[in-house]
Design a protein around this motif. Structure first.
Motif, short mmCIF file in Angstrom:
data_model
loop_
_atom_site.label_atom_id
_atom_site.label_comp_id
_atom_site.label_asym_id
_atom_site.label_seq_id
_atom_site.Cartn_x
_atom_site.Cartn_y
_atom_site.Cartn_z
N LEU A 1 -5.49 3.80 -12.74
CA LEU A 1 -4.82 2.45 -10.98
C LEU A 1 -6.57 3.03 -10.97
O LEU A 1 -6.87 1.65 -10.51
N GLY A 2 -7.46 3.60 -10.39
CA GLY A 2 -8.46 3.33 -10.01
C GLY A 2 -9.52 2.52 -10.94
O GLY A 2 -10.17 1.82 -9.48
N GLY A 3 -9.61 2.62 -12.12
CA GLY A 3 -10.36 1.99 -12.69
C GLY A 3 -10.26 0.19 -12.32
O GLY A 3 -11.23 -1.16 -11.92
N SER A 4 -8.62 -0.09 -12.56
CA SER A 4 -7.98 -1.43 -12.39
C SER A 4 -8.09 -2.35 -10.52
O SER A 4 -8.73 -3.21 -10.56
N LEU A 5 -8.30 -1.00 -9.97
CA LEU A 5 -8.01 -1.60 -8.07
C LEU A 5 -9.60 -1.74 -8.61
O LEU A 5 -10.05 -2.56 -7.31
N VAL B 1 1.58 6.26 -16.31
CA VAL B 1 0.31 5.33 -16.96
C VAL B 1 1.15 4.01 -17.19
O VAL B 1 1.09 2.87 -16.15
N LYS B 2 2.73 4.67 -16.91
CA LYS B 2 3.15 2.65 -16.81
C LYS B 2 3.07 2.49 -15.37
O LYS B 2 3.44 0.92 -15.25
N GLY B 3 3.22 2.84 -14.54
CA GLY B 3 3.45 2.51 -13.09
C GLY B 3 2.26 1.42 -13.00
O GLY B 3 2.13 1.66 -11.27
N VAL B 4 1.57 1.85 -13.25
CA VAL B 4 -0.31 1.40 -12.71
C VAL B 4 -0.14 0.02 -12.17
O VAL B 4 -0.35 -0.53 -11.37
N THR C 1 2.57 -1.46 -10.76
CA THR C 1 3.32 -1.97 -9.55
C THR C 1 2.64 -1.41 -8.65
O THR C 1 2.28 -2.56 -8.03
N ALA C 2 1.23 -0.28 -8.23
CA ALA C 2 0.79 -0.23 -7.34
C ALA C 2 -0.08 -1.07 -7.86
O ALA C 2 -0.32 -0.46 -5.98
N ILE C 3 -0.73 -1.36 -8.22
CA ILE C 3 -1.61 -2.02 -8.30
C ILE C 3 -0.95 -3.03 -6.91
O ILE C 3 -1.96 -4.00 -5.97
N ALA C 4 -0.45 -4.02 -7.19
CA ALA C 4 1.02 -5.01 -6.39
C ALA C 4 0.68 -4.46 -4.84
O ALA C 4 0.53 -5.38 -4.22
N VAL C 5 0.91 -3.17 -4.99
CA VAL C 5 1.55 -2.30 -3.24
C VAL C 5 0.44 -2.29 -2.85
O VAL C 5 0.18 -2.65 -1.66
N ALA C 6 -0.98 -2.27 -3.62
CA ALA C 6 -1.65 -2.09 -3.06
C ALA C 6 -2.80 -2.92 -1.72
O ALA C 6 -3.50 -3.53 -1.02
N ILE C 7 -2.67 -4.64 -2.27
CA ILE C 7 -3.26 -4.97 -2.18
C ILE C 7 -2.41 -5.59 -0.45
O ILE C 7 -3.21 -5.74 0.64
N PRO C 8 -1.25 -5.54 -0.46
CA PRO C 8 -0.85 -6.13 1.04
C PRO C 8 -1.50 -4.46 1.73
O PRO C 8 -1.29 -5.56 3.17
N LEU C 9 -1.25 -3.17 1.68
CA LEU C 9 -1.74 -2.03 1.86
C LEU C 9 -3.16 -2.13 2.38
O LEU C 9 -3.85 -1.97 3.62
N ALA C 10 -4.53 -3.11 1.65
CA ALA C 10 -5.69 -3.61 1.95
C ALA C 10 -5.78 -4.21 2.91
O ALA C 10 -6.30 -4.43 4.06
#
Lengths: 269, 305
Positions: free
Chosen positions: A50-54, A90-93, A95-104
């Motif tokens: 997740l860290g790498g992708s974000l 790992v499969k949730g990565v 979705t987690a990225i998609a949630v991260a953007i509104p959070l940013a």
């Protein structure tokens, strides 16, 4: 999640919040923050990925002058917590990225709030300076830093309190088309960060190097380190040639130094 | 007089450098980094000034507006330390001179720090670490964190020392060749690597099929005519690898294949240019980010992406 894990997560969030304003240690960069949260919750691998992708998305996010970039700290911390709570590993990565953007984006408001709240803090410092009181100035500086840490630690704690079944239910209720679409969007959104950086750096002089880099990257045998080495070399060669062109002419056709190759090269100048 | 000259020891300077790590801790919309700057100067002020009036004056002097890239504040701190030392020892250095040095240096130096650290070093180390991390490799985050902090601390300490020993001459020194050279090199490197990153990491995949061509006989593997068992698998692999036969009797070309045959990554490049143009039109990056997600979802639903 165990109580110790929770405390450690909040601690990581605190470090990330401080890092977000100080911009020194880089605890707020997704690569570091997500990995640490993965580590303390026993989801190391998912956290790293997740860290790498974000990180790829956030590469070009930087605070320039008084302008504030999307908040990498809140995005990294909150999405890592959601990833852990969702329990998909790992499969949730995606979705987690998609949630991260509104959070940013949400994090931006918190950042601006904290930076406004810091105004009275420096007024307290003014008063302390009047008295020549070192202690008080140090105290208020530390208060400022702690406030920035809490900016991320408090939302993180709130997310931890939400039961993981609720997070899981929410994630599972997202339809597949929305999930896939968000993942596709995540692949494209990287361009915004790069565009921000290019707009700051681009001059007519350096555009050719952009083109060379773009074309060479299609050669998939070249690793990033190899590309970096090429970039440095091109830069050094160019600057050296430019310097010579600047004060060239003067030493052209001068002495015969017993260096035939050098003489031949000189003739070409 | 010379013997009683107050000097800042290496320990004092280290204390200042360490405190400057927290320069932005009280960043505020009124005077920006002023609180952190004053906080950083405290060990020096304590050492140099003994009376309450002098100390109060020095603290107020260093609570003025200040803002630059947080790492290049270090050489400015170095110069300011040298000036304050002179002043404490009786040289006539007035408030305006100190403020002038700070303001005079913060702009140009921020112009170096931003491209070098934020636009070149961090994207590069970040991309290196991230590309490892996306494969689940713990070395990714570790390399990023350790390399960054080593470079950062070395830069901050040595430029502060340089500023301290060069005193007020530093502005002249640095506006000369060296500074220009580093900035040029950083922006060349940065642009080069950015070009590469866009090709590698901005992913757009257009899925619509442009054409489905029925291949001629003999251009594809005729599965029903292969021998049975292992012999058949071997034959199929030979056909595929050595003769380059197609696996299916039809050749499907997607829109993406067409674009890639022009230049790989063309769509990513065009998207980046669009973003640059929008940003220049003062469209907020947040709006662009949200719009891209909407495009991604809609594009997927209609079968374009």
């Amino acid at each position: 999640m165990s109580a110790i894990s929770m405390i450690l997560v909040v601690l990581v969030a605190f470090l990330a919040g401080m890092g977000g304003i100080l911009d020194e240690f880089q605890f707020h960069q997704p690569l570091v923050a997500c990995t640490l949260i993965g580590l303390v919750t026993g989801n190391l691998e998912a956290g790293i990925i997740l860290g790498g992708s974000l990180q790829m998305i956030a590469l070009g996010w930087a605070n320039i002058g008084a302008a504030v970039a999307p908040d990498a700290a809140l995005a990294a911390v909150a999405s890592a917590i959601i990833l852990v709570q969702g329990g998909q590993g790992v499969k949730g990565v995606g979705t987690a990225i998609a949630v991260a953007i509104p959070l940013a984006v949400a994090g931006l408001f918190l950042t601006m709030l904290a930076r406004t709240l810091a105004v009275p803090i420096v007024h307290f410092m003014d008063a302390a300076a009047e008295e020549g009181n070192f202690r008080k100035i140090e105290f208020w500086q530390i208060v400022g830093i702690i406030m920035q840490g809490l900016r991320i630690a408090l939302p993180a704690a709130a997310l931890l309190v939400i039961p993981s079944s609720a997070v899981r239910g929410f994630l599972e209720s997202m339809p597949a088309w929305l999930n896939d679409g968000m993942t596709i969007g995540g692949g494209m959104v990287v361009a915004v960060g790069y565009a921000m950086v290019i707009n700051m750096m681009a001059t007519r002089e350096v555009w050719p190097f952009f083109a060379i880099g773009f074309v060479l990257a299609a050669v998939s045998d070249l690793t990033l380190i190899a590309l970096g080495a090429l970039g440095v070399s091109f830069g050094l060669i160019y600057l050296e040639l430019k310097k010579n062109a600047g004060n060239g002419g003067g030493n052209g056709g001068s002495s015969n130094t017993g260096d035939p190759l050098g003489d031949i090269l000189n003739d070409y100048e | 007089m010379a013997e009683s000259r107050i000097k800042l020891s290496k320990k004092d300077r280290l204390a200042v450098a360490w405190r400057s790590t927290f320069l932005q801790g009280s960043w505020n919309y009124e005077r920006m980094q002023n609180g952190g700057w004053c906080f950083s100067m405290i060990p020096a002020i304590k050492k140099l000034y003994k009376t309450k009036e002098d100390r109060a004056a020095a603290l107020k002097r260093h609570l003025e507006f200040f803002n630059t890239h947080p790492y290049v504040a270090s050489p400015i701190l170095g110069v300011t330390l040298a000036l304050e030392e002179d002043r404490a020892n009786g040289t006539k250095v007035d408030d305006a001179a100190i403020q002038g040095v700070k303001v005079g240096m913060m702009g140009p130096l921020a112009g170096v720090g931003d491209p070098v650290f934020w636009f070149t070093l961090r994207p590069m180390l970040g991309a290196l670490g991230a590309s490892l991390a996306m494969g689940g490799n713990i070395l990714g985050p570790i390399i990023f964190f350790v390399a960054w902090n080593l470079i950062r601390w070395a830069f901050m300490w040595y430029t502060q020392e340089f500023g301290y020993s060069a005193g007020s001459k530093i502005t002249d020194d640095m506006s000369g060749g060296m500074l220009q050279y580093v900035t040029s090199l950083a922006s060349i490197m940065g642009m080069f690597v950015l070009g590469g990153l866009i090709e590698r990491w901005v992913t757009i995949n257009f899925v619509p099929k442009v054409s489905t061509v029925k291949l001629q006989e003999g251009a594809y593997i005729e599965w029903d005519k292969l021998p049975k068992g292992a012999e058949g698998i071997k034959q199929a692999l030979i056909d595929y690898n050595d003769k380059g036969l197609s696996l299916t009797s039809e050749k499907v070309t997607t829109l993406q294949d067409n674009l890639n045959s022009l230049i790989p990554g063309l769509a990513a490049l065009l998207l980046t240019f669009l973003c640059m143009w929008l940003l220049k039109k003062k469209v907020s990056p947040i709006i662009i980010i949200v719009a891209i997600f909407i495009v991604g979802i809609l594009g997927h639903v209609v079968g374009l992406l």
